[in-house]
Motif scaffolding. Structure first.
Motif, mmCIF file in Angstrom:
data_model
loop_
_atom_site.group_PDB
_atom_site.id
_atom_site.type_symbol
_atom_site.label_atom_id
_atom_site.label_comp_id
_atom_site.label_asym_id
_atom_site.label_seq_id
_atom_site.Cartn_x
_atom_site.Cartn_y
_atom_site.Cartn_z
ATOM 1 N N THR A 248 0.859 -1.352 0.220
ATOM 2 C CA THR A 248 0.095 -0.042 -0.132
ATOM 3 C C THR A 248 0.860 1.210 0.038
ATOM 4 O O THR A 248 1.972 1.447 0.768
ATOM 5 C CB THR A 248 -0.731 -0.049 1.353
ATOM 6 O OG1 THR A 248 -0.167 -0.211 2.532
ATOM 7 C CG2 THR A 248 -1.908 -1.042 1.312
ATOM 8 N N ALA A 249 0.270 2.188 -0.672
ATOM 9 C CA ALA A 249 0.864 3.703 -0.655
ATOM 10 C C ALA A 249 2.419 3.661 -1.091
ATOM 11 O O ALA A 249 2.952 4.639 -0.563
ATOM 12 C CB ALA A 249 0.724 4.344 0.548
ATOM 13 N N ASN A 250 2.696 2.859 -1.872
ATOM 14 C CA ASN A 250 4.216 2.928 -2.321
ATOM 15 C C ASN A 250 4.273 3.941 -3.705
ATOM 16 O O ASN A 250 3.204 3.800 -4.203
ATOM 17 C CB ASN A 250 4.643 1.309 -2.777
ATOM 18 C CG ASN A 250 4.800 0.522 -1.709
ATOM 19 O OD1 ASN A 250 5.573 0.515 -0.619
ATOM 20 N ND2 ASN A 250 3.850 -0.411 -1.627
ATOM 21 N N ALA A 251 5.414 4.498 -3.622
ATOM 22 C CA ALA A 251 5.459 5.579 -4.754
ATOM 23 C C ALA A 251 5.311 5.299 -6.065
ATOM 24 O O ALA A 251 4.959 5.700 -7.109
ATOM 25 C CB ALA A 251 6.906 6.286 -4.479
ATOM 26 N N GLN A 252 5.941 3.789 -6.361
ATOM 27 C CA GLN A 252 5.728 3.315 -7.680
ATOM 28 C C GLN A 252 4.559 2.302 -7.726
ATOM 29 O O GLN A 252 3.452 2.572 -7.656
ATOM 30 C CB GLN A 252 6.918 2.949 -8.082
ATOM 31 C CG GLN A 252 8.170 3.975 -8.302
ATOM 32 C CD GLN A 252 9.355 3.486 -9.032
ATOM 33 O OE1 GLN A 252 9.736 2.318 -8.989
ATOM 34 N NE2 GLN A 252 10.117 4.601 -9.601
ATOM 35 N N CYS A 253 4.975 1.003 -8.020
ATOM 36 C CA CYS A 253 3.975 0.088 -8.184
ATOM 37 C C CYS A 253 3.765 -0.759 -6.789
ATOM 38 O O CYS A 253 4.604 -0.899 -6.162
ATOM 39 C CB CYS A 253 4.185 -0.852 -9.103
ATOM 40 S SG CYS A 253 4.045 -0.092 -10.806
ATOM 41 N N GLY A 254 2.686 -1.456 -6.610
ATOM 42 C CA GLY A 254 2.343 -1.964 -5.387
ATOM 43 C C GLY A 254 3.201 -3.380 -5.290
ATOM 44 O O GLY A 254 4.320 -3.625 -4.653
ATOM 45 N N ALA A 255 3.158 -4.083 -6.514
ATOM 46 C CA ALA A 255 4.010 -5.308 -6.771
ATOM 47 C C ALA A 255 4.584 -5.212 -8.101
ATOM 48 O O ALA A 255 3.527 -4.930 -9.076
ATOM 49 C CB ALA A 255 3.325 -6.684 -6.342
ATOM 50 N N VAL A 256 5.633 -5.391 -8.400
ATOM 51 C CA VAL A 256 6.345 -5.596 -9.656
ATOM 52 C C VAL A 256 6.687 -7.129 -9.754
ATOM 53 O O VAL A 256 7.245 -7.816 -8.960
ATOM 54 C CB VAL A 256 7.406 -4.841 -10.026
ATOM 55 C CG1 VAL A 256 7.962 -5.187 -11.494
ATOM 56 C CG2 VAL A 256 6.897 -3.535 -9.679
ATOM 57 N N VAL A 257 6.208 -8.091 -10.661
ATOM 58 C CA VAL A 257 6.291 -9.573 -11.008
ATOM 59 C C VAL A 257 6.995 -9.628 -12.217
ATOM 60 O O VAL A 257 6.327 -9.465 -13.225
ATOM 61 C CB VAL A 257 5.042 -10.039 -10.694
ATOM 62 C CG1 VAL A 257 5.100 -11.700 -10.605
ATOM 63 C CG2 VAL A 257 4.273 -9.621 -9.084
ATOM 64 N N GLY A 258 8.023 -10.511 -12.285
ATOM 65 C CA GLY A 258 8.800 -10.948 -13.180
ATOM 66 C C GLY A 258 7.837 -12.169 -13.963
ATOM 67 O O GLY A 258 6.942 -12.817 -13.384
ATOM 68 N N PRO A 259 8.398 -12.589 -15.107
ATOM 69 C CA PRO A 259 7.762 -13.775 -15.716
ATOM 70 C C PRO A 259 7.772 -15.004 -14.876
ATOM 71 O O PRO A 259 8.479 -15.271 -13.924
ATOM 72 C CB PRO A 259 8.709 -13.813 -16.826
ATOM 73 C CG PRO A 259 9.746 -12.737 -16.860
ATOM 74 C CD PRO A 259 9.717 -12.397 -15.390
ATOM 75 N N TYR A 260 6.571 -15.776 -15.418
ATOM 76 C CA TYR A 260 6.360 -17.014 -14.898
ATOM 77 C C TYR A 260 6.349 -17.289 -13.475
ATOM 78 O O TYR A 260 6.770 -18.067 -12.710
ATOM 79 C CB TYR A 260 7.424 -18.101 -15.337
ATOM 80 C CG TYR A 260 7.538 -17.855 -16.618
ATOM 81 C CD1 TYR A 260 6.419 -17.884 -17.627
ATOM 82 C CD2 TYR A 260 8.861 -17.078 -17.316
ATOM 83 C CE1 TYR A 260 6.829 -17.800 -18.929
ATOM 84 C CE2 TYR A 260 9.167 -17.313 -18.818
ATOM 85 C CZ TYR A 260 7.761 -17.443 -19.615
ATOM 86 O OH TYR A 260 8.182 -17.036 -20.814
ATOM 87 N N SER A 261 5.544 -16.292 -12.722
ATOM 88 C CA SER A 261 5.286 -16.086 -11.363
ATOM 89 C C SER A 261 3.991 -16.713 -10.989
ATOM 90 O O SER A 261 3.054 -16.883 -11.951
ATOM 91 C CB SER A 261 5.705 -14.881 -10.699
ATOM 92 O OG SER A 261 6.950 -14.639 -10.827
ATOM 93 N N LEU A 262 3.594 -16.744 -9.698
ATOM 94 C CA LEU A 262 2.186 -17.193 -9.202
ATOM 95 C C LEU A 262 1.798 -16.429 -8.068
ATOM 96 O O LEU A 262 2.790 -16.157 -7.106
ATOM 97 C CB LEU A 262 2.409 -18.573 -8.821
ATOM 98 C CG LEU A 262 0.906 -19.385 -8.656
ATOM 99 C CD1 LEU A 262 -0.073 -19.374 -9.716
ATOM 100 C CD2 LEU A 262 1.223 -20.739 -8.214
ATOM 101 N N LEU A 263 0.722 -15.830 -8.336
ATOM 102 C CA LEU A 263 0.343 -14.730 -7.047
ATOM 103 C C LEU A 263 -0.934 -15.203 -6.593
ATOM 104 O O LEU A 263 -1.801 -15.797 -7.288
ATOM 105 C CB LEU A 263 0.021 -13.465 -7.702
ATOM 106 C CG LEU A 263 1.211 -12.718 -7.888
ATOM 107 C CD1 LEU A 263 1.716 -12.997 -9.520
ATOM 108 C CD2 LEU A 263 1.028 -11.056 -8.134
ATOM 109 N N ARG A 264 -1.338 -15.042 -5.333
ATOM 110 C CA ARG A 264 -2.503 -15.666 -4.804
ATOM 111 C C ARG A 264 -2.582 -14.769 -3.510
ATOM 112 O O ARG A 264 -1.956 -14.736 -2.619
ATOM 113 C CB ARG A 264 -2.333 -17.295 -4.516
ATOM 114 C CG ARG A 264 -3.921 -17.588 -3.902
ATOM 115 C CD ARG A 264 -3.824 -19.066 -3.680
ATOM 116 N NE ARG A 264 -3.215 -19.746 -2.637
ATOM 117 C CZ ARG A 264 -2.328 -20.460 -2.494
ATOM 118 N NH1 ARG A 264 -1.957 -21.086 -3.728
ATOM 119 N NH2 ARG A 264 -1.589 -20.855 -1.295
ATOM 120 N N ALA A 265 -3.824 -14.062 -3.777
ATOM 121 C CA ALA A 265 -4.479 -13.591 -2.517
ATOM 122 C C ALA A 265 -3.715 -12.392 -1.922
ATOM 123 O O ALA A 265 -3.416 -12.049 -0.658
ATOM 124 C CB ALA A 265 -4.899 -14.246 -1.353
#
Lengths: 327, 345
Positions: A248-265
């Motif tokens: 939250t409230a980070n100056a750029q992005c919340g999350a930057v995710v590289g290739p072939y990752s998996l995100l949940r919740a």
């Protein structure tokens, strides 16, 4: 002579020349540091030089104009005893403003493995705790470091520790290490950084000048919170597993995710550029994300074809395609 | 009883009495080990190694123990309900082992801690360079915060940490041991450990085990391997020579990453659930189903071997029953490729 007396005499002859405290643990305090001889080869004054494996405990605060403790042996355990090591560096805040990096360290042993440091505070060194591989850093609190707060080699464990106000990365660990339930705040660089195959769990990274958490390939990041960092909350270069993190409230992005990752919740909100940024090529699976990033973009990826596979998400805010400062 | 025996016993009792700290913990160090009689009897614990513990209770190292050769055991525990606090100290043998392929210089029959009995806890120290296994505990044993390094030797010994059924092994490190870094029996919990560069595998568990939050890397063969009905979750396996993470039939393999391993990234037996994993860059296959029966679940994974490689593999024509919501980096999407028997794990 019977065998027993001989054994006893032999045993007495093996008592260490240095003065052990109770339970065979060698005590370190300001007076003993000045006197030297804590281990063979330890010269008077700082740094205390630990040249033999074993167990050590602080019995008072240490104040040093150079490094406080340097380690030259593997398999060393240091209980800081709840005391503080005070060094020559002073940083302003906030943001952190530290002098040019030097070489002083609170506990310094980057070429030594299997070192454990626990239960104390280090303030005002270039490096707070800097150790080789398979280290354990537990309940250690580091303040005002011009370089790293806590630095540990491969397969190390950092837990229940904190770093605050530093000129570089707060906590840096190498491949196969774990950082758990620790805090990084007001570091000029990234808050917490882990290399390949790391596990970062239950940490908080706030108000850092870089990313809140940074992870290279194949890391697991779970239950972390990244808030108000000057770059992105979480930056994972690829093949990452992000579970239940909050950015939250980070100056750029919340999350930057590289290739072939998996995100949940994961949850992202109120970040300055986008909630989640997916690096090309996309090919990432995201499940049950909650992204509310209005008025800024919720999800950002280089081209529509780079978009992740999304399921069961709640997204509030526009999508964005194209380049991003978060990259 | 001769007068010599009487004097010997009296002296031993004096030694033992002095070994008790204020908290009722029995202290062990090199002089006391050489003196013998740690529990008050030179018959039970003759002078020299091993220190033989014959009474339940708490024991603590108050100094390093140095072993003369690879055939000497440091501490032997013959009773149940013993707590051994290594106190941040080290049990040190003369053995030295290389990175894989692991070879050791002083293999033998000596253990660091040898306890075939149940309910023994060993914590907070290092066991390095003993001739055989570093720490051996029986059923319901607990090993916490132990570094087991360069142990290994003859007669099939040579694991870093070896525990019986229903054990707990946590926050420990096993490195460059001759055989397996950490091994636990049925129903063990193996949590938050690191196993690297061991001569065979990183972490090996029996049936119904839980492996959580471990990191493994550069072991000569597998990273983690668990028996039937086990749960492996939140683990990472990186650059192991064999398969990264394996669970046998009816297991769960969840929320883990497997990267750049020498065989398959992940492998699962019949009826297993493989969910939420990331697996890329492994030499043979990112995910392999070992059973020819179609009973396994395969959900929410992100896997691949490369655009031109295949997504997951099956043995002898097996097809997962539930194939859902996966991302596969493959020109053919998430499609099964048959592998010959024994390719993985």
């Amino acid at each position: 002579m019977s065998r027993l007396p001989f054994a006893l005499l032999l045993g007495l002859s093996l008592w260490p020349a240095t003065a052990p405290a109770r339970d065979g643990v060698i005590e370190i305090n300001q007076a003993r540091a000045r006197a030297g001889g804590i281990t063979p080869g330890d010269t008077p004054n700082f740094p205390v030089q630990i040249t033999t494996s074993g167990s050590y405990v602080l019995t008072g605060d240490l104040a040093s104009s150079t490094s406080a403790i340097e380690i030259f042996a593997d398999d060393v355990t240091i209980d800081l005893g709840g005391f503080e090591l005070r060094g020559p560096v002073s940083c302003g805040c906030c943001p952190a403003s530290c002098p040019a990096p030097g070489l002083s360290g609170g506990v310094l042993g980057t070429t030594q493995n299997y070192v454990r440091v626990s239960n104390g505070t280090l303030r005002g060194f270039d490096y707070g705790v800097a150790l080789g591989g398979r280290a354990i850093v537990d309940r250690v609190h580091v303040l005002e470091t011009s370089v790293y707060g806590i630095y540990a080699g491969p397969a190390s464990l950092v837990e229940d520790s904190s770093v605050r106000v530093g000129g570089s990365t707060g906590i840096l660990v190498f491949a196969g290490s774990r950082v758990e339930r620790s805090t990084a705040q007001n570091e000029l660089g990234d808050g917490i950084a882990g290399h390949d195959g790391c596990i970062l769990t239950g940490n908080k990274a706030t108000d850092n000048g870089g990313h809140g958490l940074y992870a290279t390939t194949g890391c697991v990041l779970e239950g972390n919170a990244a808030r108000q960092n000057s770059r992105s909350g979480v930056y994972a270069t690829g093949n990452a597993l992000l579970l239940g993190n909050t950015e939250t409230a980070n100056a750029q992005c919340g999350a930057v995710v590289g290739p072939y990752s998996l995100l949940r919740a994961n949850t992202t909100a109120q970040n300055g550029i986008a909630g989640m940024r997916f690096l090309a090529p996309g090919a990432t699976t995201a499940i049950g994300e909650f992204v509310t990033n209005e008025p800024f973009p919720s999800i950002s990826f280089p081209t529509p074809s780079d978009g992740p596979s999304f399921e069961g998400h709640s997204i509030f805010g526009p999508l964005h395609f194209g380049t991003s400062a978060c990259d | 009883m001769g007068i010599g025996r009487v004097l010997l016993t009296a002296a031993a009792l004096a030694v033992a009495a002095s070994a008790f700290a204020a908290e009722g913990v029995t202290e062990i160090d090199q002089p006391r080990a050489l003196a013998g009689g740690i529990n008050g009897s030179l018959v039970d614990d003759p002078p020299g190694f091993p220190v033989v513990i014959t009474f339940p209770g708490s024991y603590r190292l108050t100094g390093n123990l140095t072993l003369p050769d690879g055939n000497t055991t440091a501490i032997q525990i013959l009773v149940e309900d013993v707590v051994l606090d290594l106190g941040g100290f080290e049990i040190r043998g003369p053995n030295s082992c290389s990175a894989p392929p692991v070879s050791c210089t002083a293999s033998g029959t000596g253990f660091g801690v040898q306890a075939s009995t149940a309910d023994v806890r060993v914590a907070n120290g290092t066991v390095r360079g003993v001739g055989s296994t570093g720490v051996l505990v029986g059923d319901r044993g607990r090993v916490e915060r132990v570094l087991a390094i360069e142990n290994g030797g003859g007669f099939g010994g040579g694991n870093g940490i070896d525990a019986g059924a229903h054990c707990l092994i946590s926050e420990s490190v096993a490195e460059r041991n001759l055989v397996v870094g950490i091994t636990g029996g049925r129903g063990c919990r193996i949590e938050r450990n690191a196993a690297r560069q061991n001569g065979y595998g990183g972490i090996l568990a029996g049936d119904a085990a839980t492996l959580r939050g471990n990191t493994t890397g550069a072991n000569a063969d597998f990273g983690l391997s668990a028996g039937s009905g086990s749960l492996a979750t939140r683990n990472t396996a990186l650059q192991n020579g064999g398969t990264g993470i394996t669970v046998l039939e009816r297991g769960q393999l969840r929320d883990s990453t497997a990267m750049n391993n020498g065989k398959c990234g992940l492998a699962a037996g019949r009826g297993s659930l493989v969910a939420g994993n990331v697996s890329f860059g492994n030499a043979i296959s990112p995910l392999h189903f070992m059973s020819p029966e179609a009973e396994s679940g395969f959900e929410w994974n992100s896997i691949g071997q490369g655009v031109s490689g295949f997504s997951f593999s099956v043995q002898s024509g097996a097809v997962p029953l539930d194939l859902d919501h996966n991302h596969c980096l493959s020109s053919s999407g998430c499609g099964a490729t048959p592998l010959t028997t024994g390719a993985c794990p």
